[in-house]
Design an enzyme around this catalytic site. Structure first.
Site, PDB file in Angstrom:
ATOM      1  N   GLN A 170       0.828  -1.205   0.000  1.00 31.65           N
ATOM      2  CA  GLN A 170       0.000   0.000   0.000  1.00 31.65           C
ATOM      3  C   GLN A 170       0.859   1.250   0.000  1.00 31.65           C
ATOM      4  O   GLN A 170       1.650   1.463   0.912  1.00 31.65           O
ATOM      5  CB  GLN A 170      -0.914  -0.014   1.239  1.00 31.65           C
ATOM      6  CG  GLN A 170      -1.765   1.219   1.421  1.00 31.65           C
ATOM      7  CD  GLN A 170      -2.474   1.211   2.769  1.00 31.65           C
ATOM      8  OE1 GLN A 170      -1.999   0.608   3.722  1.00 31.65           O
ATOM      9  NE2 GLN A 170      -3.606   1.875   2.854  1.00 31.65           N
ATOM     10  N   GLY A 171       0.716   2.103  -1.005  1.00 33.50           N
ATOM     11  CA  GLY A 171       1.476   3.343  -1.096  1.00 33.50           C
ATOM     12  C   GLY A 171       0.630   4.539  -0.703  1.00 33.50           C
ATOM     13  O   GLY A 171       0.072   5.214  -1.575  1.00 33.50           O
ATOM     14  N   TYR A 172       0.531   4.790   0.597  1.00 38.63           N
ATOM     15  CA  TYR A 172      -0.274   5.907   1.095  1.00 38.63           C
ATOM     16  C   TYR A 172       0.610   6.965   1.778  1.00 38.63           C
ATOM     17  O   TYR A 172       0.831   8.029   1.243  1.00 38.63           O
ATOM     18  CB  TYR A 172      -1.319   5.390   2.093  1.00 38.63           C
ATOM     19  CG  TYR A 172      -2.650   4.991   1.482  1.00 38.63           C
ATOM     20  CD1 TYR A 172      -2.732   4.432   0.212  1.00 38.63           C
ATOM     21  CD2 TYR A 172      -3.832   5.143   2.194  1.00 38.63           C
ATOM     22  CE1 TYR A 172      -3.943   4.048  -0.326  1.00 38.63           C
ATOM     23  CE2 TYR A 172      -5.056   4.770   1.668  1.00 38.63           C
ATOM     24  CZ  TYR A 172      -5.113   4.224   0.407  1.00 38.63           C
ATOM     25  OH  TYR A 172      -6.332   3.855  -0.126  1.00 38.63           O
ATOM     26  N   SER A 173       1.111   6.645   2.979  1.00 43.82           N
ATOM     27  CA  SER A 173       1.831   7.639   3.782  1.00 43.82           C
ATOM     28  C   SER A 173       3.106   8.120   3.100  1.00 43.82           C
ATOM     29  O   SER A 173       3.763   7.379   2.365  1.00 43.82           O
ATOM     30  CB  SER A 173       2.199   7.054   5.147  1.00 43.82           C
ATOM     31  OG  SER A 173       1.041   6.750   5.883  1.00 43.82           O
ATOM     32  N   SER A 185       4.345  -1.188   4.226  1.00 45.31           N
ATOM     33  CA  SER A 185       4.512  -2.531   4.791  1.00 45.31           C
ATOM     34  C   SER A 185       4.869  -3.542   3.710  1.00 45.31           C
ATOM     35  O   SER A 185       4.156  -3.676   2.715  1.00 45.31           O
ATOM     36  CB  SER A 185       3.220  -2.966   5.487  1.00 45.31           C
ATOM     37  OG  SER A 185       2.897  -2.098   6.543  1.00 45.31           O
ATOM     38  N   GLU A 196      -8.981  -1.376   5.687  1.00 49.95           N
ATOM     39  CA  GLU A 196      -7.695  -1.553   6.358  1.00 49.95           C
ATOM     40  C   GLU A 196      -7.882  -1.536   7.871  1.00 49.95           C
ATOM     41  O   GLU A 196      -7.305  -2.357   8.594  1.00 49.95           O
ATOM     42  CB  GLU A 196      -6.720  -0.449   5.950  1.00 49.95           C
ATOM     43  CG  GLU A 196      -5.363  -0.573   6.648  1.00 49.95           C
ATOM     44  CD  GLU A 196      -4.443   0.603   6.376  1.00 49.95           C
ATOM     45  OE1 GLU A 196      -3.240   0.486   6.666  1.00 49.95           O
ATOM     46  OE2 GLU A 196      -4.927   1.654   5.909  1.00 49.95           O
ATOM     47  N   GLU A 249      -5.297   8.650  17.925  1.00 53.62           N
ATOM     48  CA  GLU A 249      -5.885   9.971  18.136  1.00 53.62           C
ATOM     49  C   GLU A 249      -6.858  10.332  17.016  1.00 53.62           C
ATOM     50  O   GLU A 249      -7.948  10.870  17.265  1.00 53.62           O
ATOM     51  CB  GLU A 249      -4.775  11.032  18.222  1.00 53.62           C
ATOM     52  CG  GLU A 249      -3.914  10.938  19.472  1.00 53.62           C
ATOM     53  CD  GLU A 249      -2.895   9.815  19.430  1.00 53.62           C
ATOM     54  OE1 GLU A 249      -2.298   9.518  20.490  1.00 53.62           O
ATOM     55  OE2 GLU A 249      -2.673   9.231  18.349  1.00 53.62           O
TER      56      GLU A 249
END
Length: 393
Positions: A131-134, A166, A248, A378
């Site tokens: 997964q290429g998100y952050s 990951s 997710e 949070e």
């Protein structure tokens, strides 16, 4: 018998006949998890047999349509399959970000060609996804991402960096958020799929406090991506991203179920501390903490089943995954805290064969990331407060 009774009996008989004995043993480490992928040389013969047999029936993704490699089961039948697998102790034949995250997104937003190309291979465990998100400057504020995809006519040219990806160093393909319009924030993001073997893709593992490294930095330098790999509409990838994030968080919440089938925590505590003369754990405080944790875990398991039923029936609240992710994270961290407590100071040793190379303390340290990955605790609490409790901003 009713049709569901017949299905249950036939399912139980098939599982008993086809699930290898070693695939009914508790999962001891990550090596026992089958991720699939192009390279399956690390799989044991029983792991490969179990995955292939389940995939042939479509039961790696039982509720997906048969046309896309699934089992075509109804929600009630899928639940029976889960129950019978749990009763026999059958391991999950295939764990995959393709199954838990990308698959649902493709079923909702992908075109027919994309579904037929990718979903059957996900179901058979032939391709491993990441997964290429952050990004370094886009974590909780994911919409601030800067990785760009420039329109080059017949393809996109992708440049930028992702972080905390990951298993990027082990994945075959990536589903990736990219910026296709720099003038707006959420409305300028698109959702692309591409092969990690493409020229210009590189990865660098990130060493964690546990000494292990599931996470990576991922770099894109002039990576050519066919336009056919755009999922959904151009500049509307944020819709796909939010939908996928819900799945997710549902997946991550499953960590909280770690002890709900088989009493793993109590078994570990007994192995470390032994029993007293009365046949119980000698430490009454630890005994009480474990009992309370078991109650909470079983309540969470019941809530998870209810949420899954509501999700399959289309009645789930869109913010429920945040609630599940938060509580599942806290349960998993608490479980590992108790396992460490059961071993006392011996639990801190992590280099000998006796401690399985420090399996317990390394796993305990790894849980510290649970509060961050998939959306920080949070952020989840803010979503719960706003969308479920409807508290004022």
């Amino acid at each position: 018998m009713s049709d569901l009774d017949t299905f249950r009996a036939e399912t139980r008989a098939w599982l008993e006949e086809n699930c290898p004995a070693s695939m009914r043993e508790p999962v001891r480490s990550e090596k026992d998890t089958v991720w699939g992928g192009r390279d399956q040389s690390a799989l044991t013969p029983d792991q490969k047999t179990w995955m292939d047999r389940m995939a042939a029936r479509g039961w790696t993704v039982p509720d997906w349509p048969k046309a896309y490699g699934g089992g075509g089961l109804s929600p009630a039948e899928s639940k029976i399959l889960r129950e019978e697998m749990r009763a026999l102790g059958c391991r999950n034949p295939l764990s995959s970000f393709g199954i838990s995250m990308l698959g649902p997104a493709l079923l909702k937003y992908g075109n027919e060609e994309q579904k037929l190309e990718h979903l059957p291979r996900i179901a058979r465990g032939e391709i491993r996804w990441c997964q290429g998100y952050s990004e370094p400057n886009a974590g909780s504020d994911l919409a601030a991402l800067a990785t760009s995809a420039e329109d080059m006519g017949d393809h996109y040219l992708v440049n930028g960096q992702k972080v905390w990806t990951s298993y990027a160093d082990k994945a075959d393909w990536i589903f990736c958020l990219v910026r296709t319009d720099k003038s707006v924030k959420q409305a300028g993001i698109s959702f692309l799929l591409f092969d990690m073997a493409s020229p210009g893709v590189s990865t660098k593992p990130i060493l964690l406090i546990s000494g292990y490294s599931p996470f990576c930095e991922t770099f894109f330098d002039d990576v050519k991506v066919p336009k056919a790999n755009l999922v959904g509409e151009l500049n509307k990838g944020w819709d796909v991203a939010k939908y996928l994030l819900g799945h997710e968080r549902e997946m991550i919440s499953g960590m909280g179920l770690g002890l709900s089938s088989g009493g793993t925590l109590i078994g570990n505590a007994v192995a470390r501390m032994g029993l007293g003369d009365d046949g119980r754990l000698a430490d009454p405080l630890l005994r009480g903490q474990i009992a309370l944790h078991e109650v909470r875990a079983r309540a969470f398991a019941a809530m998870s089943e209810r949420f899954l039923d509501e999700l399959k029936a289309g009645r789930a609240h869109p913010a429920q995954p945040s609630m599940m992710k938060y509580y599942g994270t806290e349960l998993n961290k608490a479980r590992h805290e108790l396992e460490m407590a059961a071993g006392g100071t011996d639990s801190l040793e992590w280099e000998s064969a006796a401690s399985n190379n420090g399996a317990a303390p390394r796993a305990w340290l790894r849980t510290k990331a649970n509060s961050i990955e998939g959306g920080t605790s949070e952020v989840q609490l803010n979503i719960i407060a706003k969308r479920i409790l409807e508290l004022p901003s």
